[in-house]
Design a protein around this motif. Sequence first.
Motif, PDB file in Angstrom:
ATOM      1  N   ILE A  84       0.945  -1.110  -0.107  1.00 15.32           N
ATOM      2  CA  ILE A  84      -0.083   0.055  -0.064  1.00 15.32           C
ATOM      3  C   ILE A  84       0.911   1.382   0.003  1.00 15.32           C
ATOM      4  CG2 ILE A  84      -1.664   1.223   1.366  1.00 15.32           C
ATOM      5  CD1 ILE A  84      -2.652  -1.331   0.302  1.00 15.32           C
ATOM      6  N   ASP A  85       0.380   2.212  -0.824  1.00 14.17           N
ATOM      7  CA  ASP A  85       1.184   3.636  -0.788  1.00 14.17           C
ATOM      8  C   ASP A  85       0.169   4.346   0.561  1.00 14.17           C
ATOM      9  OD1 ASP A  85       2.068   6.036  -1.132  1.00 14.17           O
ATOM     10  OD2 ASP A  85       1.626   6.239  -3.315  1.00 14.17           O
ATOM     11  N   PRO A  86       0.937   4.637   1.443  1.00 11.34           N
ATOM     12  CA  PRO A  86       0.201   5.430   2.665  1.00 11.34           C
ATOM     13  C   PRO A  86      -0.138   6.758   2.192  1.00 11.34           C
ATOM     14  CG  PRO A  86       2.547   5.223   2.981  1.00 11.34           C
ATOM     15  CD  PRO A  86       2.588   4.300   1.879  1.00 11.34           C
ATOM     16  N   GLY A  87       0.589   7.373   1.311  1.00  9.21           N
ATOM     17  CA  GLY A  87      -0.023   8.899   0.969  1.00  9.21           C
ATOM     18  C   GLY A  87      -1.194   8.632   0.300  1.00  9.21           C
ATOM     19  N   THR A  88      -1.560   7.895  -0.593  1.00 10.88           N
ATOM     20  CA  THR A  88      -2.820   7.768  -1.623  1.00 10.88           C
ATOM     21  C   THR A  88      -3.648   6.530  -0.795  1.00 10.88           C
ATOM     22  OG1 THR A  88      -1.817   6.394  -3.196  1.00 10.88           O
ATOM     23  CG2 THR A  88      -1.749   8.855  -3.385  1.00 10.88           C
ATOM     24  N   GLY A  89      -3.158   5.547  -0.471  1.00  8.35           N
ATOM     25  CA  GLY A  89      -3.820   4.542  -0.033  1.00  8.35           C
ATOM     26  C   GLY A  89      -4.318   3.231  -1.046  1.00  8.35           C
ATOM     27  N   THR A  90      -3.870   3.745  -2.083  1.00  4.45           N
ATOM     28  CA  THR A  90      -3.766   2.890  -3.275  1.00  4.45           C
ATOM     29  C   THR A  90      -3.005   1.403  -3.312  1.00  4.45           C
ATOM     30  OG1 THR A  90      -2.134   3.982  -4.321  1.00  4.45           O
ATOM     31  CG2 THR A  90      -4.354   4.515  -5.036  1.00  4.45           C
ATOM     32  N   VAL A  91      -3.556   0.519  -3.691  1.00  2.00           N
ATOM     33  CA  VAL A  91      -2.900  -0.822  -3.739  1.00  2.00           C
ATOM     34  C   VAL A  91      -1.819  -0.893  -4.724  1.00  2.00           C
ATOM     35  CG1 VAL A  91      -2.920  -3.197  -3.984  1.00  2.00           C
ATOM     36  CG2 VAL A  91      -4.721  -2.106  -2.697  1.00  2.00           C
ATOM     37  N   MET A  92      -0.571  -0.801  -4.555  1.00  2.00           N
ATOM     38  CA  MET A  92       0.505  -0.804  -5.547  1.00  2.00           C
ATOM     39  C   MET A  92       0.730  -2.334  -6.165  1.00  2.00           C
ATOM     40  SD  MET A  92       1.103   2.575  -5.582  1.00  2.00           S
ATOM     41  CE  MET A  92       2.287   2.562  -6.714  1.00  2.00           C
ATOM     42  N   VAL A  93       0.766  -3.151  -5.225  1.00  2.00           N
ATOM     43  CA  VAL A  93       1.016  -4.741  -5.599  1.00  2.00           C
ATOM     44  C   VAL A  93       0.128  -5.440  -4.866  1.00  2.00           C
ATOM     45  CG1 VAL A  93       2.835  -6.393  -5.902  1.00  2.00           C
ATOM     46  CG2 VAL A  93       3.495  -4.043  -6.203  1.00  2.00           C
ATOM     47  N   GLN A  94      -0.408  -6.616  -5.582  1.00  2.00           N
ATOM     48  CA  GLN A  94      -1.151  -7.388  -4.857  1.00  2.00           C
ATOM     49  C   GLN A  94      -0.764  -8.887  -5.272  1.00  2.00           C
ATOM     50  OE1 GLN A  94      -5.348  -7.198  -4.159  1.00  2.00           O
ATOM     51  NE2 GLN A  94      -5.826  -9.158  -4.729  1.00  2.00           N
ATOM     52  N   LEU A  95      -0.576  -9.945  -4.323  1.00  2.00           N
ATOM     53  CA  LEU A  95      -0.155 -11.112  -4.570  1.00  2.00           C
ATOM     54  C   LEU A  95      -1.163 -12.091  -3.936  1.00  2.00           C
ATOM     55  CD1 LEU A  95       3.765 -11.104  -4.129  1.00  2.00           C
ATOM     56  CD2 LEU A  95       2.459 -10.935  -6.302  1.00  2.00           C
ATOM     57  N   PRO A  96      -1.864 -13.115  -4.678  1.00  2.00           N
ATOM     58  CA  PRO A  96      -1.845 -13.185  -5.979  1.00  2.00           C
ATOM     59  C   PRO A  96      -2.704 -12.179  -6.624  1.00  2.00           C
ATOM     60  CG  PRO A  96      -3.563 -14.799  -4.933  1.00  2.00           C
ATOM     61  CD  PRO A  96      -2.633 -14.148  -3.881  1.00  2.00           C
ATOM     62  N   SER A  97      -2.559 -11.775  -7.863  1.00  2.00           N
ATOM     63  CA  SER A  97      -3.237 -10.768  -8.443  1.00  2.00           C
ATOM     64  C   SER A  97      -4.462 -10.777  -8.436  1.00  2.00           C
ATOM     65  CB  SER A  97      -2.735 -10.521 -10.190  1.00  2.00           C
ATOM     66  OG  SER A  97      -3.329 -11.723 -10.783  1.00  2.00           O
ATOM     67  N   PRO A  98      -5.468  -9.550  -8.626  1.00  2.00           N
ATOM     68  CA  PRO A  98      -6.786  -9.468  -8.467  1.00  2.00           C
ATOM     69  C   PRO A  98      -7.375 -10.313  -9.503  1.00  2.00           C
ATOM     70  CG  PRO A  98      -5.980  -7.255  -8.322  1.00  2.00           C
ATOM     71  CD  PRO A  98      -5.066  -8.131  -8.732  1.00  2.00           C
ATOM     72  N   GLN A  99      -6.869 -10.478 -10.795  1.00  2.00           N
ATOM     73  CA  GLN A  99      -7.364 -11.245 -11.862  1.00  2.00           C
ATOM     74  C   GLN A  99      -7.289 -12.620 -11.550  1.00  2.00           C
ATOM     75  OE1 GLN A  99      -5.016  -8.858 -12.198  1.00  2.00           O
ATOM     76  NE2 GLN A  99      -6.132  -7.460 -13.392  1.00  2.00           N
ATOM     77  N   ALA A 100      -6.215 -13.126 -10.683  1.00  2.00           N
ATOM     78  CA  ALA A 100      -6.107 -14.619 -10.429  1.00  2.00           C
ATOM     79  C   ALA A 100      -7.149 -14.910  -9.552  1.00  2.00           C
ATOM     80  CB  ALA A 100      -4.766 -14.824  -9.919  1.00  2.00           C
ATOM     81  N   VAL A 101      -7.244 -13.813  -8.327  1.00  2.00           N
ATOM     82  CA  VAL A 101      -8.338 -14.221  -7.240  1.00  2.00           C
ATOM     83  C   VAL A 101      -9.610 -14.306  -7.765  1.00  2.00           C
ATOM     84  CG1 VAL A 101      -9.290 -13.317  -5.148  1.00  2.00           C
ATOM     85  CG2 VAL A 101      -6.810 -13.155  -5.354  1.00  2.00           C
ATOM     86  N   GLU A 102     -10.078 -13.561  -8.875  1.00  2.00           N
ATOM     87  CA  GLU A 102     -11.374 -13.665  -9.414  1.00  2.00           C
ATOM     88  C   GLU A 102     -11.596 -14.734 -10.240  1.00  2.00           C
ATOM     89  OE1 GLU A 102     -14.168 -10.741 -12.242  1.00  2.00           O
ATOM     90  OE2 GLU A 102     -12.033 -10.248 -11.952  1.00  2.00           O
ATOM     91  N   ALA A 103     -10.413 -15.255 -10.964  1.00  2.00           N
ATOM     92  CA  ALA A 103     -10.616 -16.429 -11.708  1.00  2.00           C
ATOM     93  C   ALA A 103     -10.567 -17.551 -10.921  1.00  2.00           C
ATOM     94  CB  ALA A 103      -9.260 -16.536 -12.654  1.00  2.00           C
ATOM     95  N   ARG A 104      -9.927 -17.686  -9.854  1.00  2.00           N
ATOM     96  CA  ARG A 104     -10.251 -19.156  -8.885  1.00  2.00           C
ATOM     97  C   ARG A 104     -11.520 -18.882  -8.400  1.00  2.00           C
ATOM     98  NH1 ARG A 104      -5.575 -18.625  -5.171  1.00  2.00           N
ATOM     99  NH2 ARG A 104      -4.615 -19.499  -6.911  1.00  2.00           N
ATOM    100  N   THR A 105     -12.136 -17.795  -7.710  1.00  2.00           N
ATOM    101  CA  THR A 105     -13.378 -17.400  -7.175  1.00  2.00           C
ATOM    102  C   THR A 105     -14.469 -18.308  -8.215  1.00  2.00           C
ATOM    103  OG1 THR A 105     -12.528 -15.757  -5.927  1.00  2.00           O
ATOM    104  CG2 THR A 105     -15.191 -16.052  -5.973  1.00  2.00           C
ATOM    105  N   TYR A 106     -14.392 -17.704  -9.473  1.00  2.00           N
ATOM    106  CA  TYR A 106     -15.436 -18.179 -10.497  1.00  2.00           C
ATOM    107  C   TYR A 106     -15.262 -19.622 -10.760  1.00  2.00           C
ATOM    108  CZ  TYR A 106     -16.985 -13.466 -11.752  1.00  2.00           C
ATOM    109  OH  TYR A 106     -17.490 -12.263 -11.546  1.00  2.00           O
ATOM    110  N   ALA A 107     -13.922 -20.299 -10.692  1.00  2.00           N
ATOM    111  CA  ALA A 107     -13.873 -21.372 -10.963  1.00  2.00           C
ATOM    112  C   ALA A 107     -14.421 -22.658 -10.064  1.00  2.00           C
ATOM    113  CB  ALA A 107     -12.433 -21.834 -11.345  1.00  2.00           C
ATOM    114  N   GLU A 108     -14.117 -21.942  -8.632  1.00  2.00           N
ATOM    115  CA  GLU A 108     -14.485 -22.721  -7.311  1.00  2.00           C
ATOM    116  C   GLU A 108     -16.235 -22.657  -7.504  1.00  2.00           C
ATOM    117  OE1 GLU A 108     -12.643 -20.801  -4.077  1.00  2.00           O
ATOM    118  OE2 GLU A 108     -10.775 -22.301  -4.689  1.00  2.00           O
ATOM    119  N   ALA A 109     -16.690 -21.691  -7.966  1.00  2.00           N
ATOM    120  CA  ALA A 109     -18.183 -21.353  -7.849  1.00  2.00           C
ATOM    121  C   ALA A 109     -18.678 -22.138  -9.002  1.00  2.00           C
ATOM    122  CB  ALA A 109     -18.548 -19.993  -8.269  1.00  2.00           C
ATOM    123  N   ALA A 110     -18.309 -22.331 -10.078  1.00  2.00           N
ATOM    124  CA  ALA A 110     -18.415 -23.084 -11.100  1.00  2.00           C
ATOM    125  C   ALA A 110     -18.457 -24.676 -10.762  1.00  2.00           C
ATOM    126  CB  ALA A 110     -17.631 -22.929 -12.640  1.00  2.00           C
TER     127      ALA A 110
END
Length: 95
Positions: free
Chosen positions: A48-74
């Motif tokens: 996190i960038d404390p000045g802006t509060g934005t997420v600079m890096v996320q592991l695993p990526s948001p796309q990977a988390v979303e894909a895994r969530t959809y795959a588990e739901a399916a």
Amino acid sequence: MRDPLEPAVTLDIGRGDASGSAERGVQSEYRGRYVRPPDSQEIVFQVIDPGTGTVMVQLPSPQAVEARTYAEAAAARAAKAAEAMSRAHPLDRTA
């Protein structure tokens, strides 16, 4: 006789060294945190960038988390449908 090889990777984590202090100053502003998004229930690491509060890096990526969530739901939907189908049409296994 040959000179010994240098290490393949070096990492300087000392704080007393003045060299590269400008780089360390920028890096020390960022902070890391572990979070568990409610939709995926998977622990992710974010920088996190404390000045802006934005997420600079996320592991695993948001796309990977979303894909895994959809795959588990399916997979859950498919298992539920297969179970419902087996109850609706019992299979006679006696021969």
